[in-house]
Scaffold this active site. Structure first.
Site, mmCIF file in Angstrom:
data_model
loop_
_atom_site.group_PDB
_atom_site.id
_atom_site.type_symbol
_atom_site.label_atom_id
_atom_site.label_comp_id
_atom_site.label_asym_id
_atom_site.label_seq_id
_atom_site.Cartn_x
_atom_site.Cartn_y
_atom_site.Cartn_z
ATOM 1 N N HIS A 1 -12.344 -5.135 7.992
ATOM 2 C CA HIS A 1 -12.715 -4.977 6.584
ATOM 3 C C HIS A 1 -13.953 -4.106 6.393
ATOM 4 C CE1 HIS A 1 -9.733 -7.979 5.562
ATOM 5 N NE2 HIS A 1 -10.021 -7.836 4.288
ATOM 6 N N GLU B 1 0.809 -1.224 0.000
ATOM 7 C CA GLU B 1 0.000 0.000 0.000
ATOM 8 C C GLU B 1 0.842 1.275 0.000
ATOM 9 O OE1 GLU B 1 -0.738 -2.713 1.725
ATOM 10 O OE2 GLU B 1 -2.700 -3.262 0.922
#
Ligand SMILES: Cc1ncc(C[n+]2csc(CCOP(=O)(O)OP(=O)(O)O)c2C)c(N)n1
Lengths: 332, 326
Positions: free
Chosen positions: B129, B60
């Site tokens: 999530h 990321e």
């Protein structure tokens, strides 16, 4: 930094020798003057000196053309000078003046000069690496053959950004020249307390990137290695990695009492002072004389006097302009 | 007017930008062959090839950081962070780098980078999530923050984000991907920093974002049956914020509820409440009510998850509380 200079091979003639010596001397004296200005409180905040490491920036810069990009760290005064940013604009930047290379918004750790493709000045250890990869990605996508040169310390090797960046550059075959300045200490922490594997070039090779360790105190060796590596990046469009073994003679920053190294160790390294070594070499080859040295010193001193006078006299950006350039105003 | 799902609307904006502009390209985890974990980028690899629809490793920081570098160099990258939760791994590049480049270069550098991401509860993805982290980024000068709630908005706002010269955090909500809505035949850019009044009303203003816009509209209908007229405003861009529209609305209705799915504490509703009390203090007839998730990590157990995040009933109750005050 002219194309002419980079096209030239690394033969040690008088002109080239003087040029390398002058560039290293400019950095050394610039840093000494910066330290002075810091103790006069004209420079605030952080100040990280490059003294002892001059051969690295100067040697590498010989291999880059004006089209290549440079990304550096907070210890970037030497890189900026060697890249051709005027000493006056750097001094003014450190004085927080509007005539500084980053308009006084950056300071010592954030020199920028887009006209010379000098893209910072990053104060986050490892923070410049992904950005250099992105510069190279844009070049690759736009079909330009040029190098993105990215300097960082060995401390960055323990950061995730280092590993993500090397992996991505190798995976996507991007024209990045990674330049690890291994000065053996990350602030007060010696490399053996920082890295499980201290052979940094080996870590780069583990990503499939050809990598070499270089004596960073020998400007000619740095130059030769950088030319080879930069040429390879240009030819293949793929990354290369150099570990430049060097040492900083001063403390980490002005705030550091330097308690973690012995005097003996520092003295030992000072015997390999890159400027003294190179000077001796030029003398031995009878390429320079005492007169040359005096002239060099005088020219550098005059340049720095002028830089300080310029910085002193430079205007301060009015505080009302604060919100200018927090965001980019134009949205097409 | 044609109808698109929210998912198709995102894809439509991406496709149009990719078609018209060489500088635009996509990067992200599994966005190519797989078409994205939410199937948003399906078909784009086939049309534009692997150079412009780039599958990345699970990195990321490097995804965002190389996006910044490419943006500085004149590209207009649109990077995807698969889930908002994974933004945490790219915070360094977002907060220290993307947001600061313009200022610390003294205005020399532009970073026209769009970071798309998605999140949201409602299907029991659990603690890691489904977070709603948009408020974090509103705290960072140098960024822009967008949170679109309808197909029309998501398409027009994404277009404007891609063509904004600043780094934009672009939030999509997981549960909105399948919703359908009318969109103009031709993509119409929606300027950043302009709120949308979804429904006009006289008694209470609900300022809602993301999924809660839809919950607020349901709550407004419910309140209507009680004779309470509710105005629903979606800021759409959280940074910069269209304070004018919001304050004007509250001055008219004199009551206000803020609503988002993120936890209430330190949420965007807190910022809204501060802006509104300052701009409409003399007009307010009741304390501003905040609706948001309870202050707990999202639990998996579906019943528990539904208990944590807010729904139309919570907005309705908050509306009732504001009108109950004289
Ligand atoms: C991410 C991050 N962590 C910690 C620091 C504090 N810090 C500044 S310099 C430094 C040491 C870095 O050492 P190295 O990378 O070897 O570079 P050098 O200073 O020796 O040139 C540390 C820990 C920082 N700036 N950024």
């Amino acid at each position: 930094m002219s194309t002419e200079a980079t096209a030239k091979a690394t033969t040690l003639d008088r002109d080239h020798g003087l040029r390398l010596l002058r560039e290293m001397l400019r950095i050394r004296r610039f840093e000494e003057r910066a330290a002075e200005q810091y103790s006069l409180a004209k420079i605030r905040g952080f100040l990280h000196l490059y003294i002892g490491e001059e051969a690295v920036a100067v040697g590498v810069m010989q291999a880059l053309t004006p089209n290549d990009a440079v990304v550096a760290t907070y210890r970037e005064h030497g890189h900026a000078l060697a890249r051709g940013l005027p000493a006056s604009s750097l001094m003014a930047e450190m004085f927080g003046k509007a005539s500084g290379c980053s308009r006084g918004r950056g300071g010592s750790m954030h020199f920028f000069d887009v006209s010379r493709r000098f893209y910072g000045g990053y104060a986050i250890v490892g923070g410049g690496l992904p950005i250099a990869v992105g510069l190279a990605l844009a070049d690759a996508m736009q079909g330009r053959r040029r190098v993105s040169a990215c300097f960082f310390g060995e401390g960055a090797v323990a950061e995730g950004e280092f590993h993500e960046s090397l992996n991505l550059a190798a995976l996507w075959k991007l024209p990045v020249l990674f330049l690890c300045e291994n000065n053996l200490y990350a602030m007060g922490t010696p490399i053996v307390q920082e890295l499980a594997v201290t052979d940094i070039a080996a870590r780069a090779r583990s990503y499939g990137i050809p990598a070499h360790a270089v004596d960073g105190m020998d400007v000619l060796e740095v130059e030769a290695a950088a030319r080879r590596a930069a040429d390879e990046v240009r030819e293949t469009g793929e990354p290369r990695f150099l570990e430049l073994r060097t040492y900083r003679f001063r403390a980490h920053s002005m705030a550091d009492p330097d308690l973690y190294r012995t005097k003996e160790e520092i003295e030992r390294w000072k015997r390999r002072d890159p400027i003294v070594l190179f000077e001796e070499r030029l003398r031995a080859a009878e390429l320079i004389s005492d007169g040359d040295l005096e002239e060099l010193e005088a020219a550098v001193a005059a340049e720095l006097d002028e830089a300080i006078a310029f910085a002193d006299a430079a205007p301060i950006e009015p505080v009302e302009d604060l919100l200018k350039d927090v965001t980019t105003p134009r949205s097409p | 007017m044609p109808e698109l799902t929210y998912r198709e609307a995102v894809r439509d904006a991406l496709r149009k930008a990719l078609r018209e502009d060489e500088r635009v390209f996509l990067m992200g985890e599994d966005i190519a062959e797989m078409g994205g974990s939410m199937a948003v980028t399906q078909g784009l690899l086939e049309e534009f090839g692997p150079q412009r629809v780039r599958n990345t490793p699970i990195s990321e920081m490097a995804i965002v950081g190389s996006g910044i570098g490419a943006a500085i160099q004149g590209m207009r990258p649109v990077v995807e962070i698969m889930y908002e939760d994974f933004l945490t791994l790219s915070m360094e590049q977002l907060v220290n780098q993307a947001a600061k480049h313009r200022t610390m270069s003294g205005g020399q550098v532009r970073v026209p980078l769009t970071v798309r991401t998605q999140g949201g509860a409602g299907w029991s993805p659990g603690a890691q999530h489904a977070q709603q982290l948009e408020a974090w980024f509103v705290h960072v000068p140098g960024l822009k923050v967008v949170f679109a709630s309808t197909p029309e908005d998501v398409r027009g706002l994404l277009w404007s984000s891609i063509y904004d010269d600043n780094p934009v955090l672009f939030f999509e909500h997981r549960t909105l991907y399948p919703i359908k809505g009318e969109v103009p035949e031709e993509l119409e850019p929606i300027p950043l920093g302009k709120a949308r009044v979804h429904r006009e009303g006289e008694d209470v203003t609900v300022v809602a974002t993301g999924r809660l816009v839809h919950e607020a509209l349901r709550a407004a209908e419910e309140a209507e049956r009680d004779g309470v007229s509710v105005e629903v405003v979606d800021p759409r861009t959280l940074l910069p914020l269209d304070e004018e529209t919001i304050i004007a609305s509250v001055r008219k209705t004199t009551r206000c509820v803020t609503a988002h799915e993120a936890v209430t504490r330190g949420g965007f509703g807190a910022e809204l409440a501060a802006v509104i009390q300052h701009g409409a203090f003399d007009w307010l007839d009741a304390p501003i009510e905040r609706v948001g998730a309870k202050f707990a990590p999202l639990p998996f157990a579906p019943v528990m998850e539904q208990y944590v995040v807010p729904h139309a009933e919570d907005v309705y109750e908050a509306i009732r509380r504001t009108v109950a005050r004289g």
